[in-house]
Design a protein around this motif. Structure first.
Motif, mmCIF file in Angstrom:
data_model
loop_
_atom_site.group_PDB
_atom_site.id
_atom_site.type_symbol
_atom_site.label_atom_id
_atom_site.label_comp_id
_atom_site.label_asym_id
_atom_site.label_seq_id
_atom_site.Cartn_x
_atom_site.Cartn_y
_atom_site.Cartn_z
ATOM 1 N N GLY A 15 -6.459 5.832 -3.777
ATOM 2 C CA GLY A 15 -5.800 4.633 -3.231
ATOM 3 C C GLY A 15 -5.399 3.701 -4.293
ATOM 4 N N TRP A 16 -4.402 2.997 -4.454
ATOM 5 C CA TRP A 16 -4.088 2.029 -5.301
ATOM 6 C C TRP A 16 -3.840 0.797 -4.797
ATOM 7 C CZ3 TRP A 16 -3.308 3.037 -10.778
ATOM 8 C CH2 TRP A 16 -3.231 4.485 -11.054
ATOM 9 N N SER A 17 -4.413 -0.205 -5.619
ATOM 10 C CA SER A 17 -4.161 -1.646 -5.126
ATOM 11 C C SER A 17 -2.565 -1.892 -5.451
ATOM 12 C CB SER A 17 -5.039 -2.709 -5.806
ATOM 13 O OG SER A 17 -4.736 -3.819 -5.449
ATOM 14 N N PRO A 18 -2.054 -2.619 -4.179
ATOM 15 C CA PRO A 18 -0.481 -2.502 -4.264
ATOM 16 C C PRO A 18 -0.049 -3.641 -5.338
ATOM 17 C CG PRO A 18 -1.419 -3.214 -2.034
ATOM 18 C CD PRO A 18 -2.559 -3.052 -2.851
ATOM 19 N N ASP A 19 1.055 -3.225 -6.077
ATOM 20 C CA ASP A 19 1.596 -4.054 -6.972
ATOM 21 C C ASP A 19 3.229 -3.858 -6.941
ATOM 22 O OD1 ASP A 19 1.307 -5.551 -9.789
ATOM 23 O OD2 ASP A 19 2.324 -3.923 -10.216
ATOM 24 N N ALA A 20 3.818 -4.820 -7.441
ATOM 25 C CA ALA A 20 5.425 -4.612 -7.232
ATOM 26 C C ALA A 20 5.982 -3.516 -8.136
ATOM 27 C CB ALA A 20 5.896 -6.082 -7.584
ATOM 28 N N SER A 21 5.205 -3.432 -9.261
ATOM 29 C CA SER A 21 5.838 -2.228 -9.893
ATOM 30 C C SER A 21 5.683 -0.737 -9.725
ATOM 31 C CB SER A 21 4.741 -2.236 -11.552
ATOM 32 O OG SER A 21 3.426 -1.923 -11.211
ATOM 33 N N GLN A 22 5.016 -0.609 -8.563
ATOM 34 C CA GLN A 22 4.619 0.719 -8.124
ATOM 35 C C GLN A 22 5.966 1.274 -7.351
ATOM 36 O OE1 GLN A 22 1.256 0.085 -5.569
ATOM 37 N NE2 GLN A 22 -0.211 -0.136 -7.252
ATOM 38 N N PRO A 23 6.258 2.861 -7.451
ATOM 39 C CA PRO A 23 7.141 3.123 -6.622
ATOM 40 C C PRO A 23 7.204 2.856 -5.246
ATOM 41 C CG PRO A 23 5.739 4.914 -7.299
ATOM 42 C CD PRO A 23 5.276 3.463 -8.168
ATOM 43 N N LYS A 24 8.223 2.919 -4.583
ATOM 44 C CA LYS A 24 8.273 2.443 -3.045
ATOM 45 C C LYS A 24 9.010 3.751 -2.392
ATOM 46 C CE LYS A 24 7.190 -1.817 -3.389
ATOM 47 N NZ LYS A 24 7.191 -1.896 -4.873
ATOM 48 N N PRO A 25 8.560 4.162 -1.040
ATOM 49 C CA PRO A 25 9.002 5.088 -0.257
ATOM 50 C C PRO A 25 10.302 5.087 -0.045
ATOM 51 C CG PRO A 25 7.494 3.697 0.938
ATOM 52 C CD PRO A 25 7.249 3.423 -0.473
ATOM 53 N N ALA A 26 11.191 6.124 -0.102
ATOM 54 C CA ALA A 26 12.572 6.062 0.105
ATOM 55 C C ALA A 26 12.796 5.604 1.592
ATOM 56 C CB ALA A 26 13.093 7.613 -0.008
ATOM 57 N N LYS A 27 13.783 4.846 2.000
ATOM 58 C CA LYS A 27 14.160 4.491 3.140
ATOM 59 C C LYS A 27 14.473 5.723 3.920
ATOM 60 C CE LYS A 27 15.843 -0.198 1.727
ATOM 61 N NZ LYS A 27 17.175 -1.128 1.750
ATOM 62 N N ARG A 28 14.342 5.524 5.256
ATOM 63 C CA ARG A 28 14.551 6.601 6.201
ATOM 64 C C ARG A 28 16.140 6.697 6.384
ATOM 65 N NH1 ARG A 28 11.833 8.695 10.384
ATOM 66 N NH2 ARG A 28 10.090 7.447 10.085
ATOM 67 N N GLY A 29 16.443 7.888 6.284
ATOM 68 C CA GLY A 29 17.762 8.255 6.375
ATOM 69 C C GLY A 29 18.515 8.314 4.975
ATOM 70 N N SER A 30 17.763 8.018 3.735
ATOM 71 C CA SER A 30 18.442 8.014 2.638
ATOM 72 C C SER A 30 18.575 9.325 1.727
ATOM 73 C CB SER A 30 17.878 6.784 1.770
ATOM 74 O OG SER A 30 16.253 7.374 1.387
ATOM 75 N N PRO A 87 -4.246 -5.999 -9.084
ATOM 76 C CA PRO A 87 -2.993 -5.422 -8.622
ATOM 77 C C PRO A 87 -2.972 -3.998 -9.461
ATOM 78 C CG PRO A 87 -2.744 -7.595 -8.680
ATOM 79 C CD PRO A 87 -4.023 -7.434 -9.263
ATOM 80 N N ASP A 88 -2.540 -2.899 -8.875
ATOM 81 C CA ASP A 88 -2.310 -1.641 -9.436
ATOM 82 C C ASP A 88 -3.569 -1.155 -9.864
ATOM 83 O OD1 ASP A 88 -0.162 0.104 -10.127
ATOM 84 O OD2 ASP A 88 -0.413 -0.140 -12.273
ATOM 85 N N GLY A 89 -4.718 -1.477 -9.372
ATOM 86 C CA GLY A 89 -5.896 -0.930 -9.770
ATOM 87 C C GLY A 89 -6.082 0.351 -8.820
ATOM 88 N N LEU A 90 -6.915 1.279 -9.378
ATOM 89 C CA LEU A 90 -6.959 2.407 -8.658
ATOM 90 C C LEU A 90 -8.573 2.590 -7.991
ATOM 91 C CD1 LEU A 90 -6.288 5.728 -8.456
ATOM 92 C CD2 LEU A 90 -7.143 6.008 -10.347
ATOM 93 N N PHE A 91 -8.620 3.227 -7.065
ATOM 94 C CA PHE A 91 -9.967 3.625 -6.119
ATOM 95 C C PHE A 91 -9.979 5.047 -5.731
ATOM 96 C CE2 PHE A 91 -11.589 4.916 -1.872
ATOM 97 C CZ PHE A 91 -12.999 4.703 -2.462
ATOM 98 N N GLY A 129 -10.446 -9.132 -7.370
ATOM 99 C CA GLY A 129 -9.628 -8.967 -8.729
ATOM 100 C C GLY A 129 -10.514 -8.786 -10.072
ATOM 101 N N SER A 130 -11.840 -8.196 -9.680
ATOM 102 C CA SER A 130 -12.632 -8.027 -10.926
ATOM 103 C C SER A 130 -12.538 -6.846 -11.746
ATOM 104 C CB SER A 130 -14.211 -8.255 -10.543
ATOM 105 O OG SER A 130 -14.330 -9.351 -9.855
ATOM 106 N N PHE A 131 -11.959 -6.011 -10.889
ATOM 107 C CA PHE A 131 -11.790 -4.429 -11.750
ATOM 108 C C PHE A 131 -10.660 -3.808 -11.535
ATOM 109 C CE2 PHE A 131 -15.966 -5.436 -9.527
ATOM 110 C CZ PHE A 131 -16.888 -5.224 -10.665
ATOM 111 N N ASP A 132 -10.336 -3.071 -12.559
ATOM 112 C CA ASP A 132 -9.268 -2.201 -12.368
ATOM 113 C C ASP A 132 -9.210 -0.776 -12.173
ATOM 114 O OD1 ASP A 132 -8.620 -2.500 -15.866
ATOM 115 O OD2 ASP A 132 -9.991 -1.221 -15.023
ATOM 116 N N LEU A 133 -10.595 -0.477 -11.934
ATOM 117 C CA LEU A 133 -10.823 0.986 -11.153
ATOM 118 C C LEU A 133 -12.306 0.976 -10.597
ATOM 119 C CD1 LEU A 133 -10.758 4.072 -11.348
ATOM 120 C CD2 LEU A 133 -11.824 4.286 -13.363
#
Length: 285
Positions: free
Chosen positions: A258-273, A130-134, A100-104
């Motif tokens: 790639g982004w470090s996972p975070d709850a604020s990020q958009p989620k992929p739609a559920k299959r069949g939605s 969280p929500d850091g970028l690579f 958790g030392s960097f956000d990029l």
């Protein structure tokens, strides 16, 4: 038992130190990759204050990402490059930075020479908040297509056993899979081809030495290059060159996001939605 390492770590450090003296004259691919990543970052609408550069080289990469209020930490496997950039000497697949030392995190031109690339990517994700970028770039599968075949032909022409001279390479699809395996979210991998013209094969080999991109395989052929072998290489070059006496060698660049996972990020739609069918979408236009 541990798996044997593909690359000779000590030799990699030595080759990077050797390249440092002449790197500025051979840095065109590193410059291109760094410019492309800087352009991609400029499209991201958020601030990054704590940045890690993996593969600092002579400090030129960091210059592209400098900004007011931004702190940049640099690291390189080569002692000379690390010293020149006031950075840390470290292998990318060995822990060197706290979680958790960097956000990029930016990596330019080095991940193709790492023994444990999945481990290196996991460490990058660990170093991100969280929500850091690579953002990463390296030479991938298809690079040095001519040199690979020409060195094989030279080995056969002089009656020597065939030896690996170019290390295994990673394609775009595998890069995406590795990002997912390392736990990144919203991961993207894509590629770019660059063809570079050469008037003789030694200029190509000189560029590879100047970029610290020559053979560092642990099981590399340690036999010196003989006059007969070099003559065979030049003969293959002459046969393959165009009417102007020049040959274009291929460099395939793989880009990773790639982004470090975070709850604020958009989620992929559920299959069949989905509300529209693929068939309907394909009929549009």
């Amino acid at each position: 038992m541990d798996n044997p390492e593909i690359f000779d770590r000590a030799l990699r450090r030595l080759r990077r130190d050797r390249a440092a003296r002449i790197f500025a004259d051979h840095a065109f691919l590193i410059d291109h990759m760094a410019d492309e990543l800087a352009e991609r970052l400029s499209a991201v609408q958020r601030e990054f204050k704590d940045v890690l550069i993996l593969g600092s080289h002579d400090g030129r990469v960091a210059l592209r990402f400098a900004a007011p209020g931004r702190t940049i930490v640099q690291a390189d496997a080569g002692a000379r490059f690390a010293s020149w950039s006031d950075g840390t000497q470290a292998d990318e697949d060995q822990p060197a930075f706290a979680a958790g030392s960097f956000d990029l995190v930016i990596s330019v031109g080095v991940l193709d020479q790492v023994n444990d690339l999945p481990g290196a990517l996991a460490l990058i994700r660990r170093a991100l908040r969280p929500d850091g970028l690579f953002l990463g770039a390296f030479l991938g599968a298809g690079t040095l297509e001519w040199l690979r075949s020409a060195t094989l032909a030279a080995d056969m022409a002089v009656g020597e056993s065939v030896s690996p001279r170019i290390h295994p390479q990673i394609d775009v699809r595998s890069a995406g899979d590795l990002l997912s395996r390392a736990g990144f979210s919203l991961q993207v991998a894509d590629g770019e081809r660059i063809d570079v013209g050469y008037g003789d094969p030694l200029r190509l080999i000189g560029d590879l030495r100047g970029m610290a991109a020559t053979n560092i395989l642990a099981n590399r052929d340690r036999r010196p290059l003989t006059r007969a072998w070099l003559t065979a290489l030049f003969e293959t070059f002459a046969a393959d060159a165009g009417a102007d006496g020049r040959l274009r060698e291929r460099f395939e660049i793989v880009y990773m996001t790639g982004w470090s996972p975070d709850a604020s990020q958009p989620k992929p739609a559920k299959r069949g939605s989905a509300t529209a069918s693929l068939a309907a979408a394909l009929k549009k236009g």
